[in-house]
Design a protein around this motif. Sequence first.
Motif, PDB file in Angstrom:
ATOM      1  N   GLN A  33       0.814  -1.216   0.000  1.00 23.89           N
ATOM      2  CA  GLN A  33       0.000   0.000   0.000  1.00 23.89           C
ATOM      3  C   GLN A  33       0.850   1.271   0.000  1.00 23.89           C
ATOM      4  OE1 GLN A  33      -3.260  -0.585  -0.327  1.00 23.89           O
ATOM      5  NE2 GLN A  33      -3.677   1.591  -0.664  1.00 23.89           N
ATOM      6  N   GLU A  34       2.091   1.167   0.444  1.00 25.34           N
ATOM      7  CA  GLU A  34       2.931   2.366   0.478  1.00 25.34           C
ATOM      8  C   GLU A  34       3.265   2.880  -0.922  1.00 25.34           C
ATOM      9  OE1 GLU A  34       7.247   1.984   1.338  1.00 25.34           O
ATOM     10  OE2 GLU A  34       6.745  -0.095   1.830  1.00 25.34           O
ATOM     11  N   TYR A  35       3.057   2.032  -1.948  1.00 29.67           N
ATOM     12  CA  TYR A  35       3.325   2.455  -3.325  1.00 29.67           C
ATOM     13  C   TYR A  35       2.048   2.891  -4.042  1.00 29.67           C
ATOM     14  CZ  TYR A  35       7.674  -0.059  -2.384  1.00 29.67           C
ATOM     15  OH  TYR A  35       8.845  -0.497  -1.852  1.00 29.67           O
ATOM     16  N   LEU A  72       7.646  -0.944 -10.278  1.00 29.77           N
ATOM     17  CA  LEU A  72       8.051  -1.611  -9.038  1.00 29.77           C
ATOM     18  C   LEU A  72       8.805  -2.899  -9.301  1.00 29.77           C
ATOM     19  CD1 LEU A  72       4.773  -1.177  -6.942  1.00 29.77           C
ATOM     20  CD2 LEU A  72       6.719   0.379  -7.170  1.00 29.77           C
ATOM     21  N   HIS A  73       8.822  -3.358 -10.561  1.00 26.34           N
ATOM     22  CA  HIS A  73       9.479  -4.615 -10.907  1.00 26.34           C
ATOM     23  C   HIS A  73      10.438  -4.377 -12.068  1.00 26.34           C
ATOM     24  CE1 HIS A  73       6.495  -6.756  -8.438  1.00 26.34           C
ATOM     25  NE2 HIS A  73       5.592  -5.967  -9.006  1.00 26.34           N
ATOM     26  N   GLY A  74      11.466  -5.257 -12.184  1.00 28.10           N
ATOM     27  CA  GLY A  74      12.422  -5.154 -13.273  1.00 28.10           C
ATOM     28  C   GLY A  74      11.774  -5.460 -14.614  1.00 28.10           C
ATOM     29  N   HIS A 123     -11.482  10.481 -10.119  1.00 29.03           N
ATOM     30  CA  HIS A 123     -10.328  10.188  -9.255  1.00 29.03           C
ATOM     31  C   HIS A 123     -10.069   8.687  -9.311  1.00 29.03           C
ATOM     32  CE1 HIS A 123      -7.574  10.161  -5.921  1.00 29.03           C
ATOM     33  NE2 HIS A 123      -8.376   9.416  -5.175  1.00 29.03           N
ATOM     34  N   ILE A 124      -8.788   8.286  -9.322  1.00 28.20           N
ATOM     35  CA  ILE A 124      -8.439   6.864  -9.365  1.00 28.20           C
ATOM     36  C   ILE A 124      -7.523   6.537  -8.190  1.00 28.20           C
ATOM     37  CG2 ILE A 124      -6.493   7.271 -10.936  1.00 28.20           C
ATOM     38  CD1 ILE A 124      -7.079   4.496 -12.176  1.00 28.20           C
ATOM     39  N   TRP A 125      -7.743   5.390  -7.576  1.00 28.91           N
ATOM     40  CA  TRP A 125      -6.897   4.969  -6.465  1.00 28.91           C
ATOM     41  C   TRP A 125      -6.844   3.446  -6.418  1.00 28.91           C
ATOM     42  CZ3 TRP A 125     -11.861   6.461  -6.126  1.00 28.91           C
ATOM     43  CH2 TRP A 125     -12.758   5.688  -5.380  1.00 28.91           C
ATOM     44  N   MET A 126      -5.958   2.931  -5.570  1.00 32.12           N
ATOM     45  CA  MET A 126      -5.711   1.493  -5.521  1.00 32.12           C
ATOM     46  C   MET A 126      -5.766   1.007  -4.081  1.00 32.12           C
ATOM     47  SD  MET A 126      -3.079  -0.811  -4.608  1.00 32.12           S
ATOM     48  CE  MET A 126      -1.586   0.152  -4.672  1.00 32.12           C
ATOM     49  N   GLU A 127      -6.333  -0.198  -3.877  1.00 35.98           N
ATOM     50  CA  GLU A 127      -6.311  -0.891  -2.597  1.00 35.98           C
ATOM     51  C   GLU A 127      -5.711  -2.271  -2.836  1.00 35.98           C
ATOM     52  OE1 GLU A 127     -10.334   1.160  -0.664  1.00 35.98           O
ATOM     53  OE2 GLU A 127     -10.349  -0.953  -1.294  1.00 35.98           O
ATOM     54  N   SER A 128      -4.697  -2.610  -2.078  1.00 39.98           N
ATOM     55  CA  SER A 128      -4.015  -3.879  -2.344  1.00 39.98           C
ATOM     56  C   SER A 128      -3.256  -4.357  -1.122  1.00 39.98           C
ATOM     57  CB  SER A 128      -3.048  -3.716  -3.530  1.00 39.98           C
ATOM     58  OG  SER A 128      -2.416  -4.933  -3.824  1.00 39.98           O
ATOM     59  N   GLU A 129      -2.881  -5.643  -1.184  1.00 40.11           N
ATOM     60  CA  GLU A 129      -2.042  -6.264  -0.161  1.00 40.11           C
ATOM     61  C   GLU A 129      -1.203  -7.323  -0.859  1.00 40.11           C
ATOM     62  OE1 GLU A 129      -4.228  -7.652   3.175  1.00 40.11           O
ATOM     63  OE2 GLU A 129      -2.499  -8.656   4.091  1.00 40.11           O
ATOM     64  N   PRO A 130       0.109  -7.335  -0.643  1.00 45.56           N
ATOM     65  CA  PRO A 130       0.959  -8.319  -1.325  1.00 45.56           C
ATOM     66  C   PRO A 130       0.456  -9.741  -1.129  1.00 45.56           C
ATOM     67  CG  PRO A 130       2.308  -6.686  -0.195  1.00 45.56           C
ATOM     68  CD  PRO A 130       0.888  -6.423   0.213  1.00 45.56           C
ATOM     69  N   GLY A 131       0.343 -10.458  -2.263  1.00 49.04           N
ATOM     70  CA  GLY A 131      -0.082 -11.846  -2.232  1.00 49.04           C
ATOM     71  C   GLY A 131      -1.587 -12.051  -2.218  1.00 49.04           C
TER      72      GLY A 131
END
Length: 458
Positions: free
Chosen positions: A394-396, A407-409, A433-441
Motif C-alpha cells: 500500500q505504500e506504493y 516496481l518490478h524489473g 479520481h483513481i486509487w488502488m487498494e491492495s495487499e501483497p499476495g
Amino acid sequence: MKHVLKINYLRNILIVSSIIAIALPICVFLFIFPSFTKTLAENTEDEAVRLAHHLRTMLIGDQTELSRDSLSAAKLQLAKRYTEEFELMKLKIFSNSGEIIYSTESKDIGTINKKRYFHDIVAKGKPYTKVVKKDTPSLEGQVVALDVVETYVPIMKEAAFLGAFEIYYDITDRKAKLDKLVSISRIVLSILALSLLSAIIIVLMKAGNNISRRQQAEEALRERTEALERSNKELEQFAYVASHDLQEPLRMVASYTQLLAKRYKAQLDSDAHEFIAYAVDGATRMQVLINDLLTYSRVGTKGKDLEMTNCDTILDHTLDNLRKSIEENAAKVTRNPLPSVMADDVQLGQLFQNLISNAIKFRSDKTPHVHVSADRNENKWTISVRDNGIGIDQEYSDRIFVIFQQLHGKEEYPGTGIGLAICKKIVERHGGHIWMESEPGKGSTFHFTMPMKGENYP
C-alpha cells in the motif's frame, strides 16, 4: 538557438541531454569495450586449464617428480602431437624449480624461469595468464606481430607443486574480429548519440521560438492569461512533438545497424551478430516507449467530447481486444451490470484495457480472475477492477500512477511504466479520481470515479 538559451528549463534540458549524449559513448569506450579483451583472455585461460588437465593425465600420470628424465620419448612425441592437434602456438613443461624440461622450441629446454609470478602465483597452485605481442617470422620471411595469450597452469599432486604447463594460444584472428566489432559499435553509438542530440536541439529550438513569440505578444492581463493557457497546452503537447521528432533518428539507427549486420555478415562471428541484435532491440524498445508517450500526451489534447457511454458495451469491446491474452493465460473475467457514464468511449476503453491487462500480467500462481463492478455514489459512479494477482504494498499506492515508475524489473515484467499514468490522466480528464487498494499476495483492486451527467465534468 538563442531563444532556447534564454529560457531556463529548456536550457537545462539541453545541457542535461548534451551531457548524456556525450557521456554515454565515452563511458562505453572507457569501461565496457576494454573489458572485451579481458573477457577474451579469461576465456582463453579456461581453455588452457581444461587442456592442461588433459595433458597432465596423458603425460604426467601418477609421477611425483618432474624432470627431463621423467618424460619418455613416447610422451615427448605425444606432447608434440597434442601441440599440433590443439593448434597451440607453443607448449612448455616446467619442473617445480622453474626449469623448462620440455618445449616445442628445443632452445628453451634447460632455461629456468626466475620470474616472481612463477614462484609467487603459479607455484602456489594458481593459474597465471598474460596477453603479449610477439614478433614472429611469416612464411614469406616478414616479421609480423601476433597477439598471444600465455597461460601458466600449475601441476599439483595432493597440494604439492610438481611443476607447470605454459600454453601459448595465438588469438590474433579472434582479437581482430573483436576490434572490428568494437569499431562498428563505436559507429553505432556515435550515430545514436548525435541523432538523439540533434533531435533534442531541433525540438527545443522549436519550443523556444514558440514560447519567445508568445512572451513578446503579452501586453495586457487578459493577453497574458490567454498566453498562459496556450503555454500550458503547448507544454502538454511537448511530449508528443518530442516523441514524433525522435522517431526518425531511431529508425535510422535501427536501419543502419541492420545494414551493418547484412553487409558484414560473413566477417562477423555470432557474438557480433548478438551485439548488433541488442542494438536493434534497444532502438525498437525505445520506439515502443515513444509511442506510449504519444498516447500519454494525446489524452488531454486529442480526446473526444464526453457523452453518455454504456460501460458494458465498452467492456465487451475491450475483452475482444484482450481475447488472445485472456486465452493464453486461461484468465477468467467476470462482472456485475455496469452503468452508462459521461465519457469519451475510446479513452474509457483504453482505461479498461490497461487495468485488465495489468491484472493478467501481474498474475500470481493462481489462475487469473478479474472482476469488474460499479457502485453509485451521489452524482458519480465508482467502477472497480479487482484481481487475484501478486498485489502491491500500500505504500506504493501513489507512486504507481507516476509516469515511468515501475516496481518490478523489465526482465520480470516488461513494460514502459506509463500505463497507469495514462489511466490517471484519462480519469482526471473525466473529472474523476483513481486509487488502488491492495495487499501483497492477495491481489489488487483499482477504483475510479466517472460522472453520471454532463454537468459533472469540466
